[in-house]
Design a protein around this motif. Sequence first.
Motif, PDB file in Angstrom:
ATOM      1  N   UNK A  38      25.885   6.137  26.169  1.00  0.00           N
ATOM      2  CA  UNK A  38      25.238   7.061  25.242  1.00  0.00           C
ATOM      3  C   UNK A  38      24.444   8.126  25.985  1.00  0.00           C
ATOM      4  N   UNK A  39      24.256   9.237  25.294  1.00  0.00           N
ATOM      5  CA  UNK A  39      23.458  10.322  25.849  1.00  0.00           C
ATOM      6  C   UNK A  39      22.021   9.866  26.043  1.00  0.00           C
ATOM      7  N   UNK A  40      21.513   9.023  25.130  1.00  0.00           N
ATOM      8  CA  UNK A  40      20.134   8.544  25.238  1.00  0.00           C
ATOM      9  C   UNK A  40      19.938   7.748  26.530  1.00  0.00           C
ATOM     10  N   UNK A  41      20.886   6.918  26.897  1.00  0.00           N
ATOM     11  CA  UNK A  41      20.770   6.126  28.121  1.00  0.00           C
ATOM     12  C   UNK A  41      20.797   7.030  29.353  1.00  0.00           C
ATOM     13  N   UNK A  42      21.660   8.021  29.340  1.00  0.00           N
ATOM     14  CA  UNK A  42      21.720   8.961  30.451  1.00  0.00           C
ATOM     15  C   UNK A  42      20.424   9.762  30.561  1.00  0.00           C
ATOM     16  N   UNK A  43      19.880  10.179  29.420  1.00  0.00           N
ATOM     17  CA  UNK A  43      18.627  10.943  29.427  1.00  0.00           C
ATOM     18  C   UNK A  43      17.468  10.076  29.907  1.00  0.00           C
ATOM     19  N   UNK A  44      17.459   8.802  29.532  1.00  0.00           N
ATOM     20  CA  UNK A  44      16.392   7.893  29.954  1.00  0.00           C
ATOM     21  C   UNK A  44      16.258   7.896  31.481  1.00  0.00           C
ATOM     22  N   UNK A  45      17.388   7.878  32.167  1.00  0.00           N
ATOM     23  CA  UNK A  45      17.374   7.830  33.632  1.00  0.00           C
ATOM     24  C   UNK A  45      16.746   9.081  34.240  1.00  0.00           C
ATOM     25  N   UNK A  46      16.646  10.166  33.462  1.00  0.00           N
ATOM     26  CA  UNK A  46      16.018  11.401  33.949  1.00  0.00           C
ATOM     27  C   UNK A  46      14.546  11.493  33.561  1.00  0.00           C
ATOM     28  N   UNK A  47      14.078  10.543  32.755  1.00  0.00           N
ATOM     29  CA  UNK A  47      12.718  10.632  32.232  1.00  0.00           C
ATOM     30  C   UNK A  47      11.806   9.493  32.658  1.00  0.00           C
ATOM     31  N   UNK A  48      12.359   8.321  32.913  1.00  0.00           N
ATOM     32  CA  UNK A  48      11.525   7.152  33.201  1.00  0.00           C
ATOM     33  C   UNK A  48      12.094   6.348  34.366  1.00  0.00           C
ATOM     34  N   UNK A  49      11.189   5.836  35.205  1.00  0.00           N
ATOM     35  CA  UNK A  49      11.610   4.980  36.303  1.00  0.00           C
ATOM     36  C   UNK A  49      11.783   3.540  35.894  1.00  0.00           C
ATOM     37  N   UNK A  50      11.396   3.208  34.670  1.00  0.00           N
ATOM     38  CA  UNK A  50      11.556   1.838  34.170  1.00  0.00           C
ATOM     39  C   UNK A  50      13.000   1.575  33.761  1.00  0.00           C
ATOM     40  N   UNK A  51      13.395   0.305  33.863  1.00  0.00           N
ATOM     41  CA  UNK A  51      14.663  -0.086  33.255  1.00  0.00           C
ATOM     42  C   UNK A  51      14.482  -0.069  31.742  1.00  0.00           C
ATOM     43  N   UNK A  52      15.417   0.511  31.012  1.00  0.00           N
ATOM     44  CA  UNK A  52      15.223   0.629  29.558  1.00  0.00           C
ATOM     45  C   UNK A  52      15.490  -0.687  28.833  1.00  0.00           C
ATOM     46  N   UNK A  53      14.628  -1.038  27.891  1.00  0.00           N
ATOM     47  CA  UNK A  53      14.901  -2.146  26.974  1.00  0.00           C
ATOM     48  C   UNK A  53      15.565  -1.570  25.737  1.00  0.00           C
ATOM     49  N   UNK A  54      16.185  -2.418  24.964  1.00  0.00           N
ATOM     50  CA  UNK A  54      16.962  -1.939  23.807  1.00  0.00           C
ATOM     51  C   UNK A  54      16.093  -1.257  22.762  1.00  0.00           C
ATOM     52  N   UNK A  55      14.871  -1.763  22.534  1.00  0.00           N
ATOM     53  CA  UNK A  55      13.991  -1.146  21.530  1.00  0.00           C
ATOM     54  C   UNK A  55      13.593   0.275  21.945  1.00  0.00           C
ATOM     55  N   UNK A  56      13.308   0.458  23.233  1.00  0.00           N
ATOM     56  CA  UNK A  56      12.909   1.789  23.712  1.00  0.00           C
ATOM     57  C   UNK A  56      14.085   2.751  23.669  1.00  0.00           C
ATOM     58  N   UNK A  57      15.276   2.269  24.057  1.00  0.00           N
ATOM     59  CA  UNK A  57      16.470   3.120  23.996  1.00  0.00           C
ATOM     60  C   UNK A  57      16.780   3.524  22.569  1.00  0.00           C
ATOM     61  N   UNK A  58      16.624   2.581  21.660  1.00  0.00           N
ATOM     62  CA  UNK A  58      16.889   2.887  20.250  1.00  0.00           C
ATOM     63  C   UNK A  58      15.901   3.942  19.753  1.00  0.00           C
TER      64      UNK A  58
END
Length: 417
Positions: A203-223
């Motif tokens: 998803x675009x959200x997962x790709x964008x997360x990698x550009x915004x946060x150094x944390x590993x994303x959890x499902x609630x935050x990605x959602x």
Amino acid sequence: MRDQAPDPVRPQRRLSTKEAAELLGVKPETVYAYVSRGQLSSRRAPGARGSTFDAAEVEALARRNRRETGGTPSSGGDLAVRTRITLIDRDRYYFRGVDATELAARHSYEEIAEWLWTGHLRPGVTFDAPEAAVSVARRAVDALPDHAGPADRLRVAVIAAATADPLRFDLSEEAVLGTARALIPTMVAALPPVRRARRGEGSLARSLWARLSGRDPDEASLRALDTALGLLVDHDLAASTLAVRVAASAHAHAYAAVSAGLGVIEGPLHGAAGGLAHRMLLDVLDQGDAAPVVAEELRAGRRIPGLGHPLYTAEDPRAVALFRLLKDIPHAAPALAAARDVEATAARHTPLHANVDLALAVLTASCAMPATAGETIFAVARTAGWIAHALEEYRERPLRMRPSGRYVGPEPPQPLP
């Protein structure tokens, strides 16, 4: 529209192209654009040069244009823009007639984008960035100084991607849709990653997360991030969207239209508002109390970030939807409490409700993102809405977004300086 057969009893009055253009208040080439779109019929008289037009039909089109623009066709007074994309009504907003918050709760950002563009849902759709465009865009973005902001990086990425697309001047719907599906993931891929992004992350959200946060994303935050993108995809004729429609009215290609929108969002009253709310929340968390922070904003004569919206009397429905999800995010409780403290403290001074900027600030502050992350999320999300408006504008009369200035300077003629 096919040519009409002449009335054998009362001959129709025919107009030349020049006469039709003058009556409509447009250029002669625009008259032929009306013919190609089926809004006028034309007929070439035997032995004559040029086409002729039914006077009654031209007069009817001129009346219709005047009703739609609220003025004479030549005035460029198209201040009320017809759109089938977004309706804001009674503290709710709708995408093509469907409740936008319900769409965002049930569908991904990419699916909502497709709904805006085509009126059809494509379950499971994802967007892929062409390698050539990503390579050019990354090189251009990497050349920027470290202090460049997100709008700077995204603008440069869009311009670079345009140079890699020799077919960018094709304004047909299919070509623009192809551009949109490639441009949005290219914009994201061109941003410097904060954490290692795996190829084919989905998803675009997962790709964008990698550009915004150094944390590993959890499902609630990605959602929550994906929902924020979907909620922000469009909001009627906001300032940036109007800029996009002006560019599209001049038949600028899709990359140029998106660049026009990106040029507007840096204002603190538009796309950058989330960053101001983010910094305010951090101040509240540092001090443990919203009162001194709100007092400082009021003392400086500034509006309190994240509160109030001119289009909603109650709470911004986008904020309501996002706050509902933020409760499930790990580490979000302190920022949520700070946001509610700000709202309650400000209510003693003026009855303002939280808007989406405050909810977005809670998301970015809770997920170890920088203050500029809200602006990045906003810009990426809104690009899909800009494309939808550009597509609509390409179907309208060219250059209709041309208001007339009301001159208030010295009365001419004045002497040469």
